[in-house]
Design an enzyme around this catalytic site. Structure first.
Site, PDB file in Angstrom:
ATOM      1  CG  HIS A  49      -0.186   0.142   2.530  1.00  0.00           C
ATOM      2  ND1 HIS A  49       0.513  -0.905   3.102  1.00  0.00           N
ATOM      3  CD2 HIS A  49      -0.012   1.196   3.356  1.00  0.00           C
ATOM      4  CE1 HIS A  49       1.065  -0.501   4.239  1.00  0.00           C
ATOM      5  NE2 HIS A  49       0.764   0.780   4.407  1.00  0.00           N
TER       6      HIS A  49
ATOM      7  CG  HIS B 172       0.145   5.909   3.932  1.00  0.00           C
ATOM      8  ND1 HIS B 172      -1.003   5.422   4.509  1.00  0.00           N
ATOM      9  CD2 HIS B 172       1.128   5.036   4.266  1.00  0.00           C
ATOM     10  CE1 HIS B 172      -0.728   4.322   5.174  1.00  0.00           C
ATOM     11  NE2 HIS B 172       0.560   4.059   5.045  1.00  0.00           N
TER      12      HIS B 172
ATOM     13  CD  GLU C 179       3.347   3.404   7.450  1.00  0.00           C
ATOM     14  OE1 GLU C 179       3.745   2.410   8.073  1.00  0.00           O
ATOM     15  OE2 GLU C 179       2.765   3.333   6.348  1.00  0.00           O
TER      16      GLU C 179
ATOM     17  CD  GLU D 277       0.111   1.516   8.400  1.00  0.00           C
ATOM     18  OE1 GLU D 277       0.027   1.856   7.214  1.00  0.00           O
ATOM     19  OE2 GLU D 277      -0.324   0.425   8.813  1.00  0.00           O
TER      20      GLU D 277
END
Length: 137
Positions: free
Chosen positions: A18, A20, A25, A78
């Site tokens: 994935h 962001h 992160e 996270e």
């Protein structure tokens, strides 16, 4: 302003590929042993190992996944510097992209595309018997 997800990965499990779109992160490892692999186009990937007390950093928009490399649950926070926690799932994104575009660009077969989940699955289960997996290579 921060948002966070508390993630628990059983032995052998994977926090799916994935990225962001709104923030870097920070991953704060509370328990267990994990490995993060980060993909930075167009170069290559980098892999880092973590244990309880470590902090991982992934720059915004870089694809990555977290895998449990130990024999106990990995627990980590996270954290994003964003009002709302969000990510883009690579498998869901590919499943929802027009099929012919994916086939033409990546060469995926219909069989592979049929297996891609259209719903986001954050955690991918794995084989907890890492000794057996090591013997398969």
């Amino acid at each position: 302003m921060f948002s966070a997800a508390l993630v628990v990965l059983e032995p052998g499990a994977l926090r799916e590929v994935h990225w962001h779109t709104t923030s870097d992160e920070w991953s704060y490892f509370l328990q267990g042993s994990a490995r993060i692999t980060v993909f930075k186009a167009p170069e290559s990937s980098r892999t880092f190992d973590f244990t309880a007390g470590d902090v991982g950093y992934i720059p915004q928009a870089q694809g990555h996944y977290v895998e449990n490399t130990g024999t106990e649950d990995v627990i980590f926070l996270e954290v994003l510097q964003a009002k709302k926690f969000g990510d883009i799932s690579a498998s869901q994104w590919l499943a929802l992209t027009p099929r012919q575009v994916v086939k033409d660009t990546l060469g995926f077969t219909d069989e592979v595309l049929d297996k891609l989940p259209k719903d986001k699955t954050l955690i991918k289960p794995g084989n907890a018997n890492l000794t057996a997996l090591a013997g398969q290579s």
